[in-house]
Write a protein that holds these residues in place. Structure first.
Motif, PDB file in Angstrom:
ATOM      1  N   TYR A   1       0.818  -1.218   0.000  1.00  0.00           N
ATOM      2  CA  TYR A   1       0.000   0.000   0.000  1.00  0.00           C
ATOM      3  C   TYR A   1       0.851   1.268   0.000  1.00  0.00           C
ATOM      4  CZ  TYR A   1       1.091   0.998   4.904  1.00  0.00           C
ATOM      5  OH  TYR A   1       1.745   1.317   6.066  1.00  0.00           O
TER       6      TYR A   1
ATOM      7  N   ARG B   1       2.248   2.705  -3.682  1.00  0.00           N
ATOM      8  CA  ARG B   1       1.356   3.003  -4.804  1.00  0.00           C
ATOM      9  C   ARG B   1       1.918   4.154  -5.631  1.00  0.00           C
ATOM     10  NH1 ARG B   1      -2.694   3.239  -0.822  1.00  0.00           N
ATOM     11  NH2 ARG B   1      -3.067   5.418  -1.388  1.00  0.00           N
TER      12      ARG B   1
ATOM     13  N   MET C   1       0.215   7.596  -5.182  1.00  0.00           N
ATOM     14  CA  MET C   1       0.087   8.081  -3.808  1.00  0.00           C
ATOM     15  C   MET C   1       0.803   9.417  -3.634  1.00  0.00           C
ATOM     16  SD  MET C   1       1.294   6.076  -0.331  1.00  0.00           S
ATOM     17  CE  MET C   1      -0.195   5.382   0.373  1.00  0.00           C
ATOM     18  N   THR C   2       0.127  10.372  -3.028  1.00  0.00           N
ATOM     19  CA  THR C   2       0.758  11.657  -2.748  1.00  0.00           C
ATOM     20  C   THR C   2       1.492  11.581  -1.413  1.00  0.00           C
ATOM     21  OG1 THR C   2      -1.138  12.540  -1.524  1.00  0.00           O
ATOM     22  CG2 THR C   2      -1.133  12.843  -3.930  1.00  0.00           C
TER      23      THR C   2
ATOM     24  N   ALA D   1       1.089  13.520   1.118  1.00  0.00           N
ATOM     25  CA  ALA D   1       0.111  13.702   2.197  1.00  0.00           C
ATOM     26  C   ALA D   1      -0.637  12.402   2.485  1.00  0.00           C
ATOM     27  CB  ALA D   1      -0.880  14.804   1.822  1.00  0.00           C
ATOM     28  N   GLU D   2      -1.007  11.662   1.439  1.00  0.00           N
ATOM     29  CA  GLU D   2      -1.694  10.383   1.624  1.00  0.00           C
ATOM     30  C   GLU D   2      -0.784   9.375   2.312  1.00  0.00           C
ATOM     31  OE1 GLU D   2      -4.738  10.328  -2.236  1.00  0.00           O
ATOM     32  OE2 GLU D   2      -2.667   9.644  -2.460  1.00  0.00           O
ATOM     33  N   PHE D   3       0.481   9.370   1.917  1.00  0.00           N
ATOM     34  CA  PHE D   3       1.450   8.463   2.525  1.00  0.00           C
ATOM     35  C   PHE D   3       1.577   8.746   4.020  1.00  0.00           C
ATOM     36  CE2 PHE D   3       5.724   7.437   3.970  1.00  0.00           C
ATOM     37  CZ  PHE D   3       5.925   6.156   3.475  1.00  0.00           C
TER      38      PHE D   3
ATOM     39  N   LEU E   1      -0.496  10.165   6.051  1.00  0.00           N
ATOM     40  CA  LEU E   1      -1.712   9.795   6.753  1.00  0.00           C
ATOM     41  C   LEU E   1      -1.807   8.280   6.949  1.00  0.00           C
ATOM     42  CD1 LEU E   1      -4.444  10.604   7.961  1.00  0.00           C
ATOM     43  CD2 LEU E   1      -5.432  10.411   5.667  1.00  0.00           C
ATOM     44  N   GLU E   2      -1.562   7.520   5.888  1.00  0.00           N
ATOM     45  CA  GLU E   2      -1.743   6.076   5.965  1.00  0.00           C
ATOM     46  C   GLU E   2      -0.666   5.397   6.810  1.00  0.00           C
ATOM     47  OE1 GLU E   2      -2.878   3.887   2.489  1.00  0.00           O
ATOM     48  OE2 GLU E   2      -3.639   5.690   1.486  1.00  0.00           O
TER      49      GLU E   2
ATOM     50  N   GLU F   1      -1.362   6.375  10.588  1.00  0.00           N
ATOM     51  CA  GLU F   1      -2.676   6.027  11.142  1.00  0.00           C
ATOM     52  C   GLU F   1      -2.622   4.690  11.876  1.00  0.00           C
ATOM     53  OE1 GLU F   1      -7.309   5.967   9.615  1.00  0.00           O
ATOM     54  OE2 GLU F   1      -5.719   5.396   8.225  1.00  0.00           O
TER      55      GLU F   1
END
Length: 471
Positions: free
Chosen positions: A208, A211, A214-215, A217-219, A221-222, A225
């Protein structure tokens, strides 16, 4: 060229032994060095380098002892500051072993000195990476362990890791083999695969965190989390790996001191040592020395010792099955618990035959539990991980993970009875021993845990795949 992954299941840790044309390199060795020395002698090769991917938090590496015994230098990546002789390599620096080369790829993010080692074969082709805690199979390293040392937030570290992966790892050819430092069960990541080898291409398709769309910011967060607090012993292990430590042989000699029941009793009184009983939970429940903590050697022993005892300076007295004394000492040393007083000669049977005081745990079968429990009235504590609980649990039960027992134990009403279970009995007996050591007797532990309970008619929530829960 030969590459061997030496995987230790109880730590979910992979060390690597590499040979080429009479020379060898070892990456992230375990604390006990004799197996490596035996391997070097058997193969007739000279250890040229000891590579460390970073300052490990979850175990004490064997780098210091191994260097002392062989004369091989210890190599870290950039930013590594040791209190012993080591090479803090430059990004891109290459080291020759026989006909192959190991190239340093500085990949900060898990920690700031974290580095990946790229193996270039005798034909000059990129063959494999030893990714440490930068890249796992199905996951990446958690970015919250170096905050204090690096003066960075976990979000800043995650952003650093994002760029390390995309600039140093994902640019490699798809057929490059990935050898990580850990697999499923390690606390250094949150969603690792049970597989311990993969390729760059496979990870681009399935991991995951890699990807292509994937930006940053998304990285961030994920990756951040759902991170649980790191075990308390992690910081102490980092310090030992940076500063050095007592030799494994000295620790082994301490732990292998056999104490008679009377000597054991005196030592316990005089030192305030923790009594660690490593027998199977089924044997422990029948009888044990009062105040003993049961963490079975056959389960995830070292990680639970580290998480629950936490202080590596804690004096420890060992109770174990006959013949498991050395294995117990070895596993304790792997996570830095070196302050060993000795072990009970003859094991628990010798204690019982000497007429010493014993204690027991009130354990019942799942079938008995079904007959006794009243859903909605009886209190049931489920000490599995939250993901296990969310996947399926007994209706009206409470989620109280074992890892957080030092927090939730304060809320227990000593006058209110409760039932206690985990998945199979290993963790619930750990909890039961801790509860009894702190004076709680108002509970019943369930043999076989939820695995046994699930086979009964007791009301349960609908099952949800744990992988979906984790996401």
């Amino acid at each position: 060229m030969q590459i061997e992954q030496i995987y230790t299941g109880c730590l979910a840790q992979g060390a690597y032994y590499i040979t080429s044309n009479g020379e060898a390199a070892i990456i992230d060795p375990l604390r006990e060095t004799q197996p490596y020395l035996n391997r070097l002698e058997r193969d007739g090769v000279k250890l040229k380098y000891i590579f460390e991917t970073h300052f490990h938090a979850d175990f004490v590496s064997g780098h210091v002892d191994l260097s002392r015994q062989t004369g091989a230098p210890i190599v870290y990546g950039p930013n590594a500051i040791c209190e012993f002789d080591c090479i803090s390599a430059k990004d891109g620096q290459e080291f020759t072993i026989g006909n192959i080369k190991i190239k340093v790829l500085h990949t900060p993010g898990h920690t700031m000195e974290s580095s990946t080692y790229l193996l270039i074969d005798e034909n000059g082709k990129d063959h494999a990476i030893f990714s440490g805690d930068t890249l796992f199979i199905g996951d990446v390293g958690r970015p919250d362990l170096a905050q204090k040392a690096a003066h960075m937030t976990q979000e800043q570290l995650a952003a650093t890791l994002f760029h390390s992966l995309r600039n140093k790892i994902m640019t490699l050819a798809d057929d490059v083999i990935v050898y990580p430092a850990h697999g499923a069960g390690s606390a250094c990541g949150k969603n690792m695969s049970k597989e311990t080898v993969s390729t760059i291409g496979e990870q681009k398709n399935t991991n995951y965190a890699l990807r292509s769309d994937m930006t940053e910011a998304e990285f961030i967060l994920e990756v951040t989390e759902g991170l649980l607090p790191p075990p308390a012993y992690f910081g102490m292990n980092v310090a030992m790996n940076k500063k050095g430590y007592d030799s494994f042989q000295n620790v082994l000699n301490l732990g292998m001191q056999a104490l008679s029941p009377s000597e054991f009793e005196v030592a316990a009184d005089e030192t305030g040592a923790l009594l660690l009983d490593t027998r199977k939970n089924g044997e422990f429940t029948k009888g044990f020395i009062p105040q003993s903590i049961n963490i079975g050697i056959d389960g995830d022993f070292a990680p639970w010792v580290g998480a629950l005892i936490a202080d590596v300076q804690q004096p420890i007295l060992i109770v174990c099955e006959l013949g498991q004394e050395e294995e117990t000492v070895t596993r304790l040393s792997r996570v830095g618990f070196d302050n060993l007083i000795g072990h009970l000669a003859g094991g628990f049977d010798a204690w019982a035959k000497a007429g010493k005081e014993i204690d027991t745990v009130n354990r019942i079968t799942a079938e008995q539990f079904v007959k006794e429990v009243k859903i909605g009235e009886s209190k049931i504590i489920d000490i599995r991980k939250e993901s296990e609980y969310c996947a399926e649990h007994v209706e009206e039960s409470y989620s109280k993970p074992l890892a957080a027992i030092n927090e939730w134990i304060k809320d227990i009403n000593p006058k209110e009875h409760f039932y206690l279970h985990c998945a199979g009995g290993y963790r619930s007996m750990i909890a039961a021993s801790i509860l009894e050591a702190r004076g709680f007797r108002n509970f019943t532990e369930i043999e076989g845990g939820f695995n046994a309970i699930a086979k009964t008619t007791i009301p349960k929530t609908d099952f949800v795949c744990q992988s979906k829960v984790l996401k």
